[in-house]
Motif scaffolding. Structure first.
Motif, PDB file in Angstrom:
ATOM      1  N   GLN A 138      80.760  22.380  37.062  1.00 21.40           N
ATOM      2  CA  GLN A 138      81.555  21.317  37.670  1.00 21.40           C
ATOM      3  C   GLN A 138      81.347  21.235  39.186  1.00 21.40           C
ATOM      4  O   GLN A 138      81.935  20.380  39.844  1.00 21.40           O
ATOM      5  CB  GLN A 138      83.043  21.525  37.357  1.00 21.40           C
ATOM      6  N   ARG A 148      86.332  20.803  24.277  1.00 20.10           N
ATOM      7  CA  ARG A 148      86.785  20.118  25.487  1.00 20.10           C
ATOM      8  C   ARG A 148      85.638  19.354  26.159  1.00 20.10           C
ATOM      9  O   ARG A 148      85.863  18.313  26.788  1.00 20.10           O
ATOM     10  CB  ARG A 148      87.377  21.129  26.470  1.00 20.10           C
ATOM     11  N   TYR A 149      84.438  19.867  26.007  1.00 30.21           N
ATOM     12  CA  TYR A 149      83.308  19.308  26.751  1.00 30.21           C
ATOM     13  C   TYR A 149      82.327  18.538  25.886  1.00 30.21           C
ATOM     14  O   TYR A 149      81.383  17.941  26.407  1.00 30.21           O
ATOM     15  CB  TYR A 149      82.578  20.446  27.494  1.00 30.21           C
ATOM     16  N   CYS A 150      82.533  18.555  24.572  1.00 32.59           N
ATOM     17  CA  CYS A 150      81.605  17.886  23.653  1.00 32.59           C
ATOM     18  C   CYS A 150      82.359  17.100  22.592  1.00 32.59           C
ATOM     19  O   CYS A 150      83.488  17.431  22.239  1.00 32.59           O
ATOM     20  CB  CYS A 150      80.711  18.912  22.946  1.00 32.59           C
ATOM     21  N   ARG A 189      78.245  14.604  24.942  1.00 27.97           N
ATOM     22  CA  ARG A 189      79.115  15.145  25.985  1.00 27.97           C
ATOM     23  C   ARG A 189      80.415  14.356  26.063  1.00 27.97           C
ATOM     24  O   ARG A 189      80.472  13.171  25.707  1.00 27.97           O
ATOM     25  CB  ARG A 189      78.400  15.137  27.332  1.00 27.97           C
ATOM     26  N   GLU A 230      84.967  15.097  30.176  1.00 28.12           N
ATOM     27  CA  GLU A 230      85.425  16.241  30.963  1.00 28.12           C
ATOM     28  C   GLU A 230      84.310  16.852  31.809  1.00 28.12           C
ATOM     29  O   GLU A 230      84.575  17.508  32.811  1.00 28.12           O
ATOM     30  CB  GLU A 230      85.993  17.327  30.037  1.00 28.12           C
ATOM     31  N   LEU A 231      83.070  16.654  31.401  1.00 29.16           N
ATOM     32  CA  LEU A 231      81.956  17.278  32.111  1.00 29.16           C
ATOM     33  C   LEU A 231      81.667  16.568  33.429  1.00 29.16           C
ATOM     34  O   LEU A 231      81.806  15.346  33.543  1.00 29.16           O
ATOM     35  CB  LEU A 231      80.690  17.261  31.249  1.00 29.16           C
ATOM     36  N   GLY A 262      86.015  26.496  34.177  1.00 33.75           N
ATOM     37  CA  GLY A 262      85.189  25.475  33.544  1.00 33.75           C
ATOM     38  C   GLY A 262      83.904  26.091  33.031  1.00 33.75           C
ATOM     39  O   GLY A 262      83.693  27.302  33.131  1.00 33.75           O
TER      40      GLY A 262
END
Length: 266
Positions: free
Chosen positions: A88, A120-122, A145, A148-149, A179
């Motif tokens: 991040q 959360r990220y995918c 994705r 969130e990324l 993260g």
């Protein structure tokens, strides 16, 4: 602070209890922002099978401090040595590309400590059990994705590769960060992957910290330098092998025989 303590030990040429700190590689001013110093920490005896809890906690804390300061950290994984930064942190991501001389349109994978954090990220279109059959392990799964990324991480693609290496140190490090990590191999782009920290010594001056977990696998075997198997699972019901890597046969067997996925070209 741990980083200040290690810096003092470096100046004195001593080693921290439970940690080996290489002489002549100062940590600088507590791993401050932008400070690349090439300090090397030896993981305590016991390795990945029976890690030393106290020694590993201190190494994890030192690595987290370096990452939070925007630094790059070399880490052992279950395949080859890698270089990590906070995914991040856009400045740190740019630093990884500069370090490796990497093509700006070649994506970086993210690294997490556990499958649960992946959601959360995918955007996941495969069964949770499939993820857990392959992760942690020497496999990179390419998925859609999420928002969130960091948008500066691989801005040219809607996909992202996810790694959860089967190595307790990097998993603990990933868990200790708020993260995801961005992770790539510790080598100049197009050169061979590395199995010992001495093999990427030319990168040390640009790294904030080098975690030395000893040799990974058989350093004489070319097969041990193949890196993770990279598989795209972003199309429902199908898979595409992007890089064969070191676990191709077992990965494809799981995808085809257990879950009925077919190659996307079929």
């Amino acid at each position: 602070m741990l980083s200040a303590r290690l810096a003092a030990l470096a100046r004195a040429g001593e080693a921290a209890p439970g940690l080996g700190l290489s002489a002549g590689l100062g940590l600088g001013a507590g791993l401050g922002p932008g400070r690349a110093c090439g300090a090397r920490l030896l993981l305590p005896p016991g390795g990945a099978v029976q890690p030393d809890p106290q020694g590993w906690r201190e190494a994890v804390a030192a690595a987290v401090g370096a990452l939070q300061a925007g630094g790059l950290v070399a880490v052992p994984t279950d395949t080859v040595y890698g270089v990590a930064c906070l995914a991040q942190d856009s400045g740190a991501v740019r630093s990884i590309y500069s370090l490796k001389g990497r093509n700006g349109r070649k994506p970086l994978a993210i690294c997490l400590g556990d499958v649960d954090r992946l959601y959360r990220y995918c955007q996941v279109d495969v069964p949770d059990e499939l993820l857990r059959d392959l992760l942690p392990g020497p496999v990179t799964l390419v998925l859609k994705r999420s928002e969130e990324l960091n948008k500066d991480l691989n801005p040219f693609t809607s996909l992202v590769g996810v790694r959860i290496p089967n190595h307790p140190f990097i998993r603990e490090l990933a868990r200790a960060c708020s993260g995801p990590l961005a992770l790539t191999s510790a080598n100049i782009s197009s050169q061979a992957s590395t199995l010992m920290v001495s093999e990427f010594q030319e990168l040390w001056p640009q790294l904030s910290l080098i975690i030395d977990g000893g040799p990974i696998g058989d350093v004489q075997s070319p097969e041990c330098r193949l890196g993770s198997t990279v598989v795209d699972l972003s199309v429902p019901g199908k898979f595409t092998v992007i890089r064969p890597g070191c676990a191709l046969t077992s990965t494809v067997e799981i995808l085809r025989q257990k879950y009925g996925l077919v190659p996307e070209s079929s």
